[in-house]
Scaffold this motif. Structure first.
Motif, PDB file in Angstrom:
ATOM      1  N   ILE A 170       1.088  -0.801  -0.124  1.00  0.00           N
ATOM      2  CA  ILE A 170      -0.509  -0.146   0.321  1.00  0.00           C
ATOM      3  C   ILE A 170       0.777   1.186   0.069  1.00  0.00           C
ATOM      4  O   ILE A 170       1.743   1.189   0.532  1.00  0.00           O
ATOM      5  CB  ILE A 170      -0.863  -0.031   1.110  1.00  0.00           C
ATOM      6  CG1 ILE A 170      -1.956  -1.102   1.053  1.00  0.00           C
ATOM      7  CG2 ILE A 170      -2.252   1.105   1.720  1.00  0.00           C
ATOM      8  CD1 ILE A 170      -3.298  -1.242   2.229  1.00  0.00           C
ATOM      9  N   PHE A 171       0.709   2.159  -1.041  1.00  0.00           N
ATOM     10  CA  PHE A 171       1.731   3.620  -1.097  1.00  0.00           C
ATOM     11  C   PHE A 171       0.823   3.765  -1.320  1.00  0.00           C
ATOM     12  O   PHE A 171      -0.594   4.814  -1.338  1.00  0.00           O
ATOM     13  CB  PHE A 171       1.970   3.387  -2.465  1.00  0.00           C
ATOM     14  CG  PHE A 171       2.902   2.322  -3.148  1.00  0.00           C
ATOM     15  CD1 PHE A 171       4.089   1.676  -2.556  1.00  0.00           C
ATOM     16  CD2 PHE A 171       2.290   0.940  -3.646  1.00  0.00           C
ATOM     17  CE1 PHE A 171       5.148   0.520  -3.130  1.00  0.00           C
ATOM     18  CE2 PHE A 171       2.529  -0.113  -3.957  1.00  0.00           C
ATOM     19  CZ  PHE A 171       3.773  -0.366  -3.455  1.00  0.00           C
ATOM     20  N   LYS A 172       1.521   5.923  -0.544  1.00  0.00           N
ATOM     21  CA  LYS A 172       1.002   7.141  -0.824  1.00  0.00           C
ATOM     22  C   LYS A 172       0.751   7.610  -1.481  1.00  0.00           C
ATOM     23  O   LYS A 172       2.026   8.041  -1.684  1.00  0.00           O
ATOM     24  CB  LYS A 172       1.380   7.511   0.718  1.00  0.00           C
ATOM     25  CG  LYS A 172       0.466   8.843   1.173  1.00  0.00           C
ATOM     26  CD  LYS A 172       1.414   9.095   2.854  1.00  0.00           C
ATOM     27  CE  LYS A 172      -0.202  10.197   3.427  1.00  0.00           C
ATOM     28  NZ  LYS A 172      -0.606  11.452   2.453  1.00  0.00           N
ATOM     29  N   ALA A 173       0.272   8.574  -2.015  1.00  0.00           N
ATOM     30  CA  ALA A 173      -0.106   9.282  -3.613  1.00  0.00           C
ATOM     31  C   ALA A 173      -0.105  10.862  -2.083  1.00  0.00           C
ATOM     32  O   ALA A 173      -0.152  10.446  -0.929  1.00  0.00           O
ATOM     33  CB  ALA A 173      -0.981   9.583  -4.078  1.00  0.00           C
ATOM     34  N   ARG A 174      -0.403  11.776  -3.036  1.00  0.00           N
ATOM     35  CA  ARG A 174       0.236  13.478  -2.483  1.00  0.00           C
ATOM     36  C   ARG A 174      -0.861  13.474  -1.883  1.00  0.00           C
ATOM     37  O   ARG A 174      -1.775  13.734  -0.506  1.00  0.00           O
ATOM     38  CB  ARG A 174       0.400  14.109  -3.542  1.00  0.00           C
ATOM     39  CG  ARG A 174       0.783  15.637  -3.088  1.00  0.00           C
ATOM     40  CD  ARG A 174       0.950  16.491  -4.567  1.00  0.00           C
ATOM     41  NE  ARG A 174      -0.286  16.808  -4.972  1.00  0.00           N
ATOM     42  CZ  ARG A 174      -0.072  17.284  -6.608  1.00  0.00           C
ATOM     43  NH1 ARG A 174       0.697  17.425  -7.001  1.00  0.00           N
ATOM     44  NH2 ARG A 174      -1.143  17.851  -7.044  1.00  0.00           N
ATOM     45  N   ASP A 175      -2.220  12.647  -2.231  1.00  0.00           N
ATOM     46  CA  ASP A 175      -4.119  13.423  -1.694  1.00  0.00           C
ATOM     47  C   ASP A 175      -4.244  11.804  -0.895  1.00  0.00           C
ATOM     48  O   ASP A 175      -5.452  11.990  -0.785  1.00  0.00           O
ATOM     49  CB  ASP A 175      -4.854  13.728  -2.482  1.00  0.00           C
ATOM     50  CG  ASP A 175      -4.855  13.351  -3.106  1.00  0.00           C
ATOM     51  OD1 ASP A 175      -3.646  12.086  -3.812  1.00  0.00           O
ATOM     52  OD2 ASP A 175      -6.051  13.752  -4.815  1.00  0.00           O
ATOM     53  N   GLY A 176      -3.898  10.245  -0.521  1.00  0.00           N
ATOM     54  CA  GLY A 176      -4.818   9.726  -0.630  1.00  0.00           C
ATOM     55  C   GLY A 176      -3.701   8.367  -0.398  1.00  0.00           C
ATOM     56  O   GLY A 176      -2.653   7.910  -1.194  1.00  0.00           O
ATOM     57  N   TRP A 177      -4.445   6.629  -0.083  1.00  0.00           N
ATOM     58  CA  TRP A 177      -3.612   5.624  -0.497  1.00  0.00           C
ATOM     59  C   TRP A 177      -4.026   4.841  -1.631  1.00  0.00           C
ATOM     60  O   TRP A 177      -4.663   5.038  -1.969  1.00  0.00           O
ATOM     61  CB  TRP A 177      -3.316   5.137   0.505  1.00  0.00           C
ATOM     62  CG  TRP A 177      -3.074   5.648   2.128  1.00  0.00           C
ATOM     63  CD1 TRP A 177      -3.484   6.911   2.945  1.00  0.00           C
ATOM     64  CD2 TRP A 177      -1.401   5.377   2.952  1.00  0.00           C
ATOM     65  NE1 TRP A 177      -2.634   7.175   3.774  1.00  0.00           N
ATOM     66  CE2 TRP A 177      -1.484   7.019   3.447  1.00  0.00           C
ATOM     67  CE3 TRP A 177      -0.684   4.573   2.401  1.00  0.00           C
ATOM     68  CZ2 TRP A 177      -0.051   6.689   4.291  1.00  0.00           C
ATOM     69  CZ3 TRP A 177       0.569   4.468   3.302  1.00  0.00           C
ATOM     70  CH2 TRP A 177       0.822   5.857   3.894  1.00  0.00           C
ATOM     71  N   PHE A 178      -3.512   3.558  -2.092  1.00  0.00           N
ATOM     72  CA  PHE A 178      -3.319   2.797  -2.689  1.00  0.00           C
ATOM     73  C   PHE A 178      -2.571   1.573  -2.555  1.00  0.00           C
ATOM     74  O   PHE A 178      -1.804   1.882  -2.373  1.00  0.00           O
ATOM     75  CB  PHE A 178      -3.696   3.231  -4.562  1.00  0.00           C
ATOM     76  CG  PHE A 178      -1.932   3.240  -4.834  1.00  0.00           C
ATOM     77  CD1 PHE A 178      -2.021   2.743  -5.365  1.00  0.00           C
ATOM     78  CD2 PHE A 178      -1.173   4.923  -4.773  1.00  0.00           C
ATOM     79  CE1 PHE A 178      -0.271   3.071  -5.973  1.00  0.00           C
ATOM     80  CE2 PHE A 178      -0.106   5.394  -4.915  1.00  0.00           C
ATOM     81  CZ  PHE A 178       0.706   4.645  -5.869  1.00  0.00           C
TER      82      PHE A 178
END
Length: 393
Positions: free
Chosen positions: A234-242
């Motif tokens: 699970i990875f973190k983008a600028r405005d949320g996780w995916f």
């Protein structure tokens, strides 16, 4: 005709594994009567969401059923059960064998009433004498299987906060019921369908358990990072996780191009899934660097273009509003007495193209259909009123 039209089911189940099995049968046309306590079963009121106190999960697990309240400890209640069993095809009761016996719901007692009855009796640990009467919930199936260890960190185990083992056991029980009904057409005989949370949990964790049995790696917990392939985390983008999961060389090739690191494809550290899993922490770091300055939508669009499975990490609120969830058309919105809004009931997980399942009616109020069910086995209005006065129904 519905697939199970004409099949009559008595649901003595509680919580999830039994009731959801019965709900799946009902979705395909079986007539299901839920046998409730006079005061309402404890599973009815967990996480209450209506004025009457019905719980969130109860509304999902008991659609398409009628409710009869009954005091199973009373002689009159036992007599009513015998009459119902005489006209039934299936009894669902997820209880330990000792409890089944005490209630007269064990297979020996039921088959003496109706020889071709099918009893669907899941429990926590199976029917081996040493464990059969122990009690347990979904979390116990998760923890004993090794899954909770793998999902956590070395300092903190982590269970799934949704009852995955309970639901998977329900699916197994529904399959077992249909198999027993199919076999009965040939033999004319009933039988007992068994399942356990422990067996379900072990099957779900079987890949890790087989690896450990054969290789003895004693893998440490790695939270969301997979151990046998990578990057899968699970990875973190600028405005949320995916989440994204890369498996196989072709997908790994696409991923190296996506993140601008094509040289990793020929790096001997990443030659196959096993090696990539062993170096998963490094590959997750590459992915985190790639995602850090991008929006969640940008990450998901690029991953989709590269044909790499990915999905946003939704909160429950976000899941209900998710465009993919909406587009899949998997929510059936229903009215329920005392609910502040329409209730989302989620579609049957398996469909048939010609004889599809159908969610026809909401979960019943406690004892909502008592009078009509008792009238259906021959009791008159005065007899029913007498039973009510004595708190038997």
């Amino acid at each position: 005709m519905k697939v199970l039209e004409g099949i009559k089911v008595l649901d003595f189940g509680r919580f999830i594994a039994g009731p959801y099995c019965a709900a799946l049968l009902a979705d395909y046309g079986a007539e299901v009567i839920r046998i409730d306590r006079v005061e309402g079963g404890e599973d009815r009121y967990i996480v209450p969401v209506t004025e009457g106190g019905e719980g969130a999960m109860f509304l999902q697990l008991n659609r398409n059923k009628r409710s009869l309240t009954l005091d199973l400890a009373s002689p009159e209640g036992r007599d009513i059960v015998r009459k119902l069993v005489a006209g039934a095809d299936v009894v669902v009761a997820n209880m330990p064998p000792r409890t089944l016996k005490s209630l007269g719901l064990d297979y020996e007692t039921l088959s003496a009433i109706k020889p071709d009855i099918i009893l669907v009796a899941s429990n926590a640990f199976g029917n081996a004498e040493a464990v059969r009467d122990r009690v347990g919930f979904d979390g116990v199936g998760q923890t004993l299987s090794g899954a909770v260890h793998m999902a956590g960190t070395p300092d903190q185990p982590q269970k799934a906060m949704v009852p995955v083992v309970d639901f998977a056991t329900s699916f197994a029980c529904a399959l077992g019921t249909v198999l027993a009904l199919y076999e009965r057409k040939h033999s004319g005989k009933g039988q007992e369908v068994g399942a356990s949370l422990l067996c379900t949990g072990l099957n779900m964790a079987s890949g890790a358990l087989i690896e450990e049995a054969l290789l003895g790696l004693d893998r440490p917990a790695t939270l969301n990072r997979a151990s046998g392939y990578a990057p899968s985390d699970i990875f973190k983008a600028r405005d949320g996780w995916f989440i994204t999961q890369v498996i196989g060389r072709a997908m790994f090739r696409n991923w190296t191009q996506l993140v601008g690191r094509p040289e990793l494809l020929e790096d001997p550290r990443f030659a196959d899934d096993k090696l990539r899993g062993e170096h998963g922490e490094f590959l997750s770091g590459v992915m985190n660097d790639w995602a850090r300055d991008k929006t969640l939508d940008e990450c998901l669009a690029l991953l989709e273009k590269a044909r790499i499975p990915a999905g946003r990490v939704n909160s429950p609120r976000q899941a209900l509003a998710d465009e993919t969830v909406k587009a899949a058309d998997l929510i059936h919105w229903m009215d329920y007495p005392g609910a502040p809004k329409k209730v989302p009931i989620f579609a049957t997980p398996v469909t048939l193209s010609r004889t599809p399942p159908e969610i026809r009616q909401r979960a019943p109020l406690n004892g909502e259909h008592t009078d009509e069910i008792l009238a259906g086995i021959g009791l008159n209005q005065q007899e029913i009123a007498d039973l009510r006065q004595r708190n038997i129904v």
